[in-house]
Structures are given as C-alpha cells and as structure tokens.
Scaffold this active site. Structure first.
Site, PDB file in Angstrom:
ATOM      1  N   ASP A 131      -6.977  28.003  -8.736  1.00 58.89           N
ATOM      2  CA  ASP A 131      -6.012  28.063  -9.830  1.00 58.89           C
ATOM      3  C   ASP A 131      -4.966  26.980  -9.585  1.00 58.89           C
ATOM      4  O   ASP A 131      -4.212  27.048  -8.607  1.00 58.89           O
ATOM      5  CB  ASP A 131      -5.350  29.443  -9.900  1.00 58.89           C
ATOM      6  CG  ASP A 131      -4.244  29.479 -10.947  1.00 58.89           C
ATOM      7  OD1 ASP A 131      -4.502  29.070 -12.087  1.00 58.89           O
ATOM      8  OD2 ASP A 131      -3.112  29.904 -10.611  1.00 58.89           O
ATOM      9  N   ILE A 132      -4.923  25.978 -10.464  1.00 60.64           N
ATOM     10  CA  ILE A 132      -4.065  24.818 -10.262  1.00 60.64           C
ATOM     11  C   ILE A 132      -2.815  24.971 -11.122  1.00 60.64           C
ATOM     12  O   ILE A 132      -2.879  24.896 -12.356  1.00 60.64           O
ATOM     13  CB  ILE A 132      -4.825  23.524 -10.611  1.00 60.64           C
ATOM     14  CG1 ILE A 132      -6.057  23.409  -9.707  1.00 60.64           C
ATOM     15  CG2 ILE A 132      -3.924  22.311 -10.446  1.00 60.64           C
ATOM     16  CD1 ILE A 132      -7.035  22.360 -10.139  1.00 60.64           C
TER      17      ILE A 132
ATOM     18  N   ASN B  93       1.934  25.204  -7.151  1.00 65.88           N
ATOM     19  CA  ASN B  93       0.954  25.526  -6.113  1.00 65.88           C
ATOM     20  C   ASN B  93      -0.466  25.522  -6.648  1.00 65.88           C
ATOM     21  O   ASN B  93      -0.701  25.748  -7.839  1.00 65.88           O
ATOM     22  CB  ASN B  93       1.230  26.915  -5.517  1.00 65.88           C
ATOM     23  CG  ASN B  93       2.514  26.978  -4.724  1.00 65.88           C
ATOM     24  OD1 ASN B  93       3.417  27.717  -5.068  1.00 65.88           O
ATOM     25  ND2 ASN B  93       2.624  26.193  -3.668  1.00 65.88           N
TER      26      ASN B  93
ATOM     27  N   TYR C 247      -4.065  34.982 -30.759  1.00 60.47           N
ATOM     28  CA  TYR C 247      -2.956  34.032 -30.724  1.00 60.47           C
ATOM     29  C   TYR C 247      -3.131  33.136 -31.935  1.00 60.47           C
ATOM     30  O   TYR C 247      -4.260  32.891 -32.377  1.00 60.47           O
ATOM     31  CB  TYR C 247      -3.049  33.212 -29.433  1.00 60.47           C
ATOM     32  CG  TYR C 247      -1.744  32.825 -28.778  1.00 60.47           C
ATOM     33  CD1 TYR C 247      -0.894  33.785 -28.245  1.00 60.47           C
ATOM     34  CD2 TYR C 247      -1.369  31.489 -28.665  1.00 60.47           C
ATOM     35  CE1 TYR C 247       0.283  33.428 -27.606  1.00 60.47           C
ATOM     36  CE2 TYR C 247      -0.199  31.111 -28.033  1.00 60.47           C
ATOM     37  CZ  TYR C 247       0.635  32.092 -27.506  1.00 60.47           C
ATOM     38  OH  TYR C 247       1.810  31.728 -26.884  1.00 60.47           O
TER      39      TYR C 247
ATOM     40  N   ASP D 267      -4.277  30.019 -16.972  1.00 57.62           N
ATOM     41  CA  ASP D 267      -3.868  31.016 -15.978  1.00 57.62           C
ATOM     42  C   ASP D 267      -3.530  32.353 -16.633  1.00 57.62           C
ATOM     43  O   ASP D 267      -3.811  33.424 -16.083  1.00 57.62           O
ATOM     44  CB  ASP D 267      -2.688  30.504 -15.155  1.00 57.62           C
ATOM     45  CG  ASP D 267      -1.496  30.070 -16.016  1.00 57.62           C
ATOM     46  OD1 ASP D 267      -1.683  29.788 -17.216  1.00 57.62           O
ATOM     47  OD2 ASP D 267      -0.369  30.005 -15.473  1.00 57.62           O
ATOM     48  N   ARG D 268      -2.936  32.304 -17.843  1.00 56.07           N
ATOM     49  CA  ARG D 268      -2.576  33.542 -18.544  1.00 56.07           C
ATOM     50  C   ARG D 268      -3.834  34.303 -18.974  1.00 56.07           C
ATOM     51  O   ARG D 268      -3.898  35.533 -18.862  1.00 56.07           O
ATOM     52  CB  ARG D 268      -1.691  33.230 -19.757  1.00 56.07           C
ATOM     53  CG  ARG D 268      -0.382  32.563 -19.389  1.00 56.07           C
ATOM     54  CD  ARG D 268       0.414  32.148 -20.610  1.00 56.07           C
ATOM     55  NE  ARG D 268       1.032  33.308 -21.259  1.00 56.07           N
ATOM     56  CZ  ARG D 268       1.676  33.232 -22.420  1.00 56.07           C
ATOM     57  NH1 ARG D 268       1.760  32.078 -23.067  1.00 56.07           N
ATOM     58  NH2 ARG D 268       2.229  34.319 -22.942  1.00 56.07           N
TER      59      ARG D 268
ATOM     60  N   ASP E 123       3.694  37.211 -14.507  1.00 56.30           N
ATOM     61  CA  ASP E 123       3.278  36.232 -13.504  1.00 56.30           C
ATOM     62  C   ASP E 123       4.476  35.367 -13.120  1.00 56.30           C
ATOM     63  O   ASP E 123       5.011  34.625 -13.941  1.00 56.30           O
ATOM     64  CB  ASP E 123       2.145  35.366 -14.057  1.00 56.30           C
ATOM     65  CG  ASP E 123       1.557  34.428 -13.005  1.00 56.30           C
ATOM     66  OD1 ASP E 123       2.095  34.364 -11.883  1.00 56.30           O
ATOM     67  OD2 ASP E 123       0.566  33.750 -13.306  1.00 56.30           O
TER      68      ASP E 123
ATOM     69  N   THR F  63      29.791  32.331  -1.611  1.00 55.47           N
ATOM     70  CA  THR F  63      29.110  31.633  -2.706  1.00 55.47           C
ATOM     71  C   THR F  63      27.593  31.723  -2.600  1.00 55.47           C
ATOM     72  O   THR F  63      26.904  31.919  -3.607  1.00 55.47           O
ATOM     73  CB  THR F  63      29.545  30.158  -2.742  1.00 55.47           C
ATOM     74  OG1 THR F  63      30.958  30.099  -2.908  1.00 55.47           O
ATOM     75  CG2 THR F  63      28.880  29.419  -3.903  1.00 55.47           C
TER      76      THR F  63
END
EC number: 2.7.1.33
Length: 255
Positions: free
Chosen positions: A6-7, A11, A100, A109-110, A129, A184
């Site tokens: 998975d690109i 990462n 959609y 990826d979704r 995700d 802070t």
C-alpha cells in the site's frame, strides 16, 4: 506467496502472505525520488532478514495514492520478482458497489480498507484511517461503499502549526495527561491529540446519524490509530493491518 504493498504519501506498508497467513509486514518511508533498484534493495534486504526469497513471490497486489511512484514500483516488480502486479483501480474486481458520484475519484486505499472491513466485520461499518490525511468511510449493511469525508492528517496539522506560527516549537506526538497544560510543548500536544479525538467522535456520530444506524461498527487503522482510539468514545477496535488484508482479499477475487 503474495506480496502486498500500500503506497501512501508518507509511508509504504508492505507484507507477504502465504495463503491467508500474513508471514511478515513492514512500514517504509515513501520517497518519490527512489529508483526501482533502490526500492528493490530495501525490500530484498527485509526479505533476507525474514528468510524470504524473491523466488517465493508468485503474485503482487498494490494500492497507491501516489502516481509518480508507480513507474519505479512496477519496474521493480518486473525486474526483481518477474511478476506483473495487480494494481487496484478501475477495472479491478473489488466485490463492492461504489456509490460515489465518480467512483474513479475514490482513493485505492479507501476502497481496499472498505473491502477488508466489510469482509472481516460485516456492515454497516465506518472505517477511520489515520494516514497523511484522515479519511472516514461508510459501508452499508449490504456491502456498498457509500462515501465519507477527508480531513488533514495529524502529522500535517502538526507540521503546519510549526511552519506558520513563528514562536511555536516542533513537538513529538505524545499524549499529555491533561488539557490544562503548564508549558507550550504539552499545550500543543494536547490541542492536536485531544482535538483530533473530538473531531473523530463528532464526525463518526454524524455519520451514524446520516446512516440511521447507531449500531454501525467503527474500526480505525493507520499509523496513529492507537493513540486516538485510546481516548475516542466511538472507535471500537483498531486494525493496523486492515489495508494489507484488503489487498489480499481483492487479489483473491481477481484470480
């Protein structure tokens, strides 16, 4: 054996399956400037450490949201594994109806996450995700991808605050014990982490309301999922390997 990758923008998550068993998995930094040979050396060194050989790999499945990296990755697959990869995209069987307006706009990826979540947990289900962007996806009880929303990721927000506010330091993403902070660094950490918890819980509750299903399951994945899930009132389970499972499932559906 099956190599899955998975690109993402930050990462690359990769893993090797023997049938349905995940033998090993790794998280690498995405680098658009790396060549096919450089990617191969990283992967092959990881293989060697785990006692794997490129000859063991007879199939590769890839999802990507970074088109500029795909030429190098595909070349690596051909040159070092002698395999033509299956790339998740238009024309690939996912077994899921994408409701959609333009299905081609949905990130690979979704879709991969949605396929895995429905296969493993059933529906209706909401997948959160935590990647470069934080994505929220809704899947119906019939296994339809209904859509969702996208927010800036935690790391993006942290970096933007550091770059645009001259006197604020760059901080490590560590959860402080309270939100009324005395310095802070802790103040920034609390605002980012607990602020994201609030964002996630509000969006998930609103998605459940729009689905008309308060019983919808909520699964989180991605590198920082555990940190937010610990404080979230809506996330029920984290599954850091959801995307890899989805790639395996989609590959099997396309055999």
């Amino acid at each position: 054996m099956l190599l899955v990758m998975d690109i993402g923008n930050t990462n690359i998550v990769a893993g090797v399956y023997d049938g349905k068993k995940l033998l090993s998995h790794w998280r690498l930094a995405s680098d658009r400037d790396k060549s096919a040979d450089e990617f191969a050396m990283i992967i092959l060194n990881l293989f060697q450490y785990k006692g794997l050989s490129p000859k063991d790999i007879d199939a590769i499945a890839i999802s990507s949201v970074v088109p500029p990296m795909m030429n190098a990755i595909e070349e690596m697959c051909h040159k070092y594994f002698n395999v033509k990869p299956l790339i998740v995209g238009p024309g690939i069987k996912t077994g899921m109806n994408i409701r959609y307006e333009n299905p081609k706009e949905v990130g690979a990826d979704r879709i991969v996450n949605a396929v895995a979540a429905y296969e493993i947990y059933g529906g209706p289900i909401i997948v959160v995700d935590f990647g470069t962007a934080t994505t929220f996806c809704a899947i119906s009880d019939k296994g339809e991808y209904l859509g969702g929303c996208i927010a800036p990721g935690i790391a993006i927000s942290t970096e933007a605050l550091y770059q645009r506010a001259a006197k604020l330091p760059k901080v490590e993403l560590v959860k402080p014990p309270q939100v009324i902070c005395k310095n802070t660094v802790n103040s920034i950490q609390a605002g980012i982490i607990y602020g994201y918890v609030g964002q996630v819980d509000y969006i998930v509750r609103r998605m459940k309301k729009e689905l008309g299903r308060e019983d919808a399951k909520v699964i989180a994945t991605g590198g920082l999922a555990h940190m937010i899930a610990e404080e979230s009132e809506t996330i029920q389970e984290t599954n850091p390997l959801l995307t890899l499972e989805g790639l395996r499932i989609i590959y099997e559906r396309n055999l």
